[in-house]
Design an enzyme around this catalytic site. Structure first.
Site, short mmCIF file in Angstrom:
data_model
loop_
_atom_site.label_atom_id
_atom_site.label_comp_id
_atom_site.label_asym_id
_atom_site.label_seq_id
_atom_site.Cartn_x
_atom_site.Cartn_y
_atom_site.Cartn_z
N LYS A 219 0.84 -1.19 0.00
CA LYS A 219 0.00 0.00 0.00
C LYS A 219 0.88 1.25 0.00
O LYS A 219 1.92 1.28 0.68
CB LYS A 219 -0.88 0.00 1.24
CG LYS A 219 -1.80 -1.21 1.33
CD LYS A 219 -2.86 -1.18 0.25
CE LYS A 219 -3.77 -2.41 0.35
NZ LYS A 219 -4.89 -2.34 -0.61
N ASP A 247 -0.31 0.11 -4.48
CA ASP A 247 -1.77 0.32 -4.43
C ASP A 247 -2.07 1.57 -3.62
O ASP A 247 -1.73 1.64 -2.44
CB ASP A 247 -2.39 -0.92 -3.76
CG ASP A 247 -3.92 -0.87 -3.69
OD1 ASP A 247 -4.51 0.14 -4.10
OD2 ASP A 247 -4.50 -1.86 -3.22
N GLU A 300 -11.48 -2.97 -8.17
CA GLU A 300 -12.18 -3.47 -6.98
C GLU A 300 -13.38 -2.60 -6.64
O GLU A 300 -14.32 -3.06 -6.01
CB GLU A 300 -11.23 -3.61 -5.78
CG GLU A 300 -10.82 -2.33 -5.14
CD GLU A 300 -9.86 -2.57 -3.96
OE1 GLU A 300 -8.68 -2.90 -4.22
OE2 GLU A 300 -10.27 -2.43 -2.81
N ASP A 323 -14.30 -7.31 -9.14
CA ASP A 323 -14.61 -7.74 -7.79
C ASP A 323 -15.83 -8.66 -7.80
O ASP A 323 -16.88 -8.29 -8.32
CB ASP A 323 -14.85 -6.52 -6.90
CG ASP A 323 -14.99 -6.90 -5.44
OD1 ASP A 323 -14.08 -6.58 -4.66
OD2 ASP A 323 -16.03 -7.50 -5.07
N HIS A 350 -9.67 -8.80 -7.85
CA HIS A 350 -9.49 -8.33 -6.48
C HIS A 350 -9.92 -9.42 -5.52
O HIS A 350 -10.93 -10.09 -5.74
CB HIS A 350 -10.35 -7.08 -6.26
CG HIS A 350 -10.40 -6.63 -4.83
ND1 HIS A 350 -11.56 -6.59 -4.10
CD2 HIS A 350 -9.42 -6.21 -4.00
CE1 HIS A 350 -11.30 -6.13 -2.88
NE2 HIS A 350 -10.01 -5.90 -2.79
#
Lengths: 436, 436
Positions: A219, A247, A300, A323, A350
């Site tokens: 992240k 991400d 996602e 997703d 995702h």
């Protein structure tokens, strides 16, 4: 005849915010939750299980929406429903009054996902097959009949869709055999949550390498200097042959994304995921052009097939991360896989959250077997959280999902887990102070 | 100090499906409804009223979502809230757990609209001014401080926004005087619902002409031969100098829209409204290119400012029909008006439903006074339904909205109306059979 006798929808929440699992630049205190649907029948032992995934507050709103959406199923014949999985999908989705609340997005679409996931689980259980195999044994025409192609005919006609599936049909069996031997490749996000210390990050990266992962995701987007330091640690541990993904969970505006990702380019990320608003097709296209050869990934929060259509049309993404609990189950997911095939974009679903890994393994296997026929550029997310609550949990070995072999969509939770984490009256939540 | 003491959210539904009012190609049985929010305070006579609009089933889902979204307001100082209307908006919208359910779309966004509409009503009442005037007396910097510019900086910077507003500021007073004399031009949709007979259509078109309207809108998209006959009737009655608009309410795929609108081109519609999925930016751009000089209009289902940003960037629309109960109130609507100004696209707000006309009159007046400074290509929807339920109903004369002069956002409903139409326990619904 077997009949659906009732629909139960349960609000299940896990207190994951206590451990900073799942923390990122946008979501700092997620309590991983599910609006969990059970379609009960009068055949002993037969039920359909499905859910959508949320991160805490508002899960009750999805529960209410799923109750409305599922209500027309009660009293229906199971044979009729599983015999026309496109028909029941279209019937539920075209309730014009509920449609106004989306259309096909947000809470209503999450609820539609939960309900149709339960319907597909029911269909696979009744057939005595894991869902991926049920799908892989459907003919091209049968698959296209259940796919939702509404609003897509400017990029994909029914005939094209059937043609693409027919091309792959003769070689399906060989790909099933291959995956039964090797599994479907995955990557891990468990190492890189933003709330973890540098020491924990270093240890988890090493554990991921030791476990055979060739892709690791971190992240980013909270603080640039922190990101530079953390990516440095990750590259030290995993080296430069492994793939590193980053991400940002939607924190940036478009110009900011381009600037920030540029500052992280030295760490050679494979992709930047969710650099900006998930709705911004043209923004993703601009970012992709600016940050190449770093790829752009999103999905996602991709709300529906019309959004993905435009992502493909605009050349906005290198990786499609659909997703399984946000799109309206197989009917809509199949349409996205077909468009991705046509546009040559790999789908890397995702996962994580609650039970998403259990679902997406079926999707990835089906994609390889019947749609894309390719593993190139494809790697499915895996997060090692909360699998103990599922009756048929996914199994990952050597960085790959083993093929599920139990009937259904692997969506069923243990009754003991539901009794403990039902909100607010399960035994866990009753034992802690829940704000009114 | 004045304090918000409680929040009431009421499910109000009107049985409009009984008369086919509001019937179109997508929505055949709408029961016009509102998730109605009242922010109560400890100052006698002071409350904030707001709502979002739905068409029946699922209104209870919006009520629940609005209750969650408004909960942090209870116990807060009214002075603090109205003193920082950007701050309270950002605080409510950034609840990360609720954000997951959108973000910024669907039920959660409708609920955010309802709550922030009530906050803005409260602010205007406290100031003793109609909302349009409260806004028109804010400085450019104050306006930009409350506007939500997140995700927009690739097309609009803060400085540009302030600059555009500053340019119009010196001449605001003259435009207010002009509108106080002439009103703000509107068009009527009351004539053309799809469920009306040819005779009723003919009569209502004549009545609209007699009432001074220069724009009339008809629903299309059910059956092509019906559309051709109905548009012929409308042109017979209104002639060729008046403007005729057509509205398909999202029924077509892109190629179908181009084909169908082509068949109706002989009736010279000013615009085709909602030709396809409201999410399809690139689809609208393709349709616009193909059907020119017929204009393309959309926006009543435009989910948020990021969608409108792309509609403008892609040159997808000739008319922006933002919705006052779907966008997150003034904070987000202001951002859309600013982008529309920059891209030169006229805003013609969607209205009708329950109380939307009451709201949009404030928006259109403010736009002319402080943002666009132009009436060219601008005409605001008016539908003559359900105004009797409002304490300060809009007044339309000679095809123009008169300027509202009561304090607030004109959003308050009569208590007697709520007592009658609250669902399912109001006196009307209690007297008819309500399905479980």
């Amino acid at each position: 005849m077997t009949t659906i006798t009732s629909v139960d929808v349960v609000d299940v929440r896990f207190p994951t915010s206590l451990s900073a699992d799942g923390s990122d630049a946008m979501n700092k205190d997620a309590d991983y939750s599910a609006a969990y649907v059970v379609l009960r029948t009068d055949e002993p032992g037969l039920a359909g299980h499905g859910f959508t995934f949320t991160i805490g507050r508002g899960n009750d709103i999805c529960v209410l929406a799923a109750q409305h959406r599922a209500a027309p199923l009660v009293g229906r014949s199971v044979e009729q429903i599983v015999g026309d999985l496109g028909g029941i999908y279209r019937e539920l989705k075209t309730d014009s009054q509920l449609r106004w609340l989306g259309p096909e997005k947000g809470v209503e679409h999450l609820a539609m996902a939960a309900v149709m996931n339960a319907v597909w689980d029911l269909a696979a259980r009744r057939a005595g097959k894991p869902l991926w195999r049920l799908l892989a044994e459907m003919s091209p025409e049968e698959l296209v009949d259940v796919a939702d192609l509404k609003y897509l005919s400017d990029v994909l006609t029914r005939d094209e869709a059937v043609g693409m599936l027919e091309e792959m049909a003769p070689t399906r069996a060989a790909r099933i055999a291959e995956l039964e031997s090797s599994g479907y490749p995955c990557y891990t996000t468990s190492a890189g949550w933003l709330g973890y210390s540098d020491e924990k990050l270093r240890r988890l990266c090493q554990e991921a390498v030791d476990a055979g992962y060739k892709h690791i995701k971190l992240k980013v987007g909270g603080d640039l200097e922190d990101d530079i330091r953390r990516l440095g640690i990750a590259r030290e541990v995993i080296g430069w042959d492994a793939n590193l993904m980053i991400d940002a969970n939607q924190v940036w505006d478009v110009p900011e994304a381009i600037e920030w990702v540029g500052r992280l380019a030295e760490f050679k990320p494979l992709w930047i995921e969710e650099p900006t608003s998930p709705d911004d097709v043209l923004g993703h296209a601009a970012i992709r052009e600016a940050v190449a050869p770093i790829g752009v990934a999103t999905g996602e929060h991709g709300m529906n097939r019309v959004l993905f259509k435009q992502m493909f049309q605009a050349g906005a993404i290198d990786f499609c991360q659909l997703d399984s609990a946000r799109l309206a189950s197989i009917n809509e997911i199949l349409a996205v896989y077909l468009m991705a095939k046509k546009f040559g974009v790999p789908v890397c679903p995702h996962a994580g959250g609650v039970g998403l890994c259990e679902l997406v393994q079926h999707l990835s296997v089906f994609d390889y077997v019947a749609v894309s026929g390719s593993l190139e550029g494809r790697v499915t997310e895996f997060v090692d959280h909360l699998h103990e609550h599922f009756v048929d949990p996914c199994i990952v070995e050597d960085g790959a999902y083993r093929l599920p072999d139990q009937p259904g969509y692997s969506a069923e939770m243990h009754e003991a887990s539901i009794a403990e984490y039902a909100y607010p009256n399960g035994s866990y939540w009753a034992s802690v102070a829940v704000p009114a």
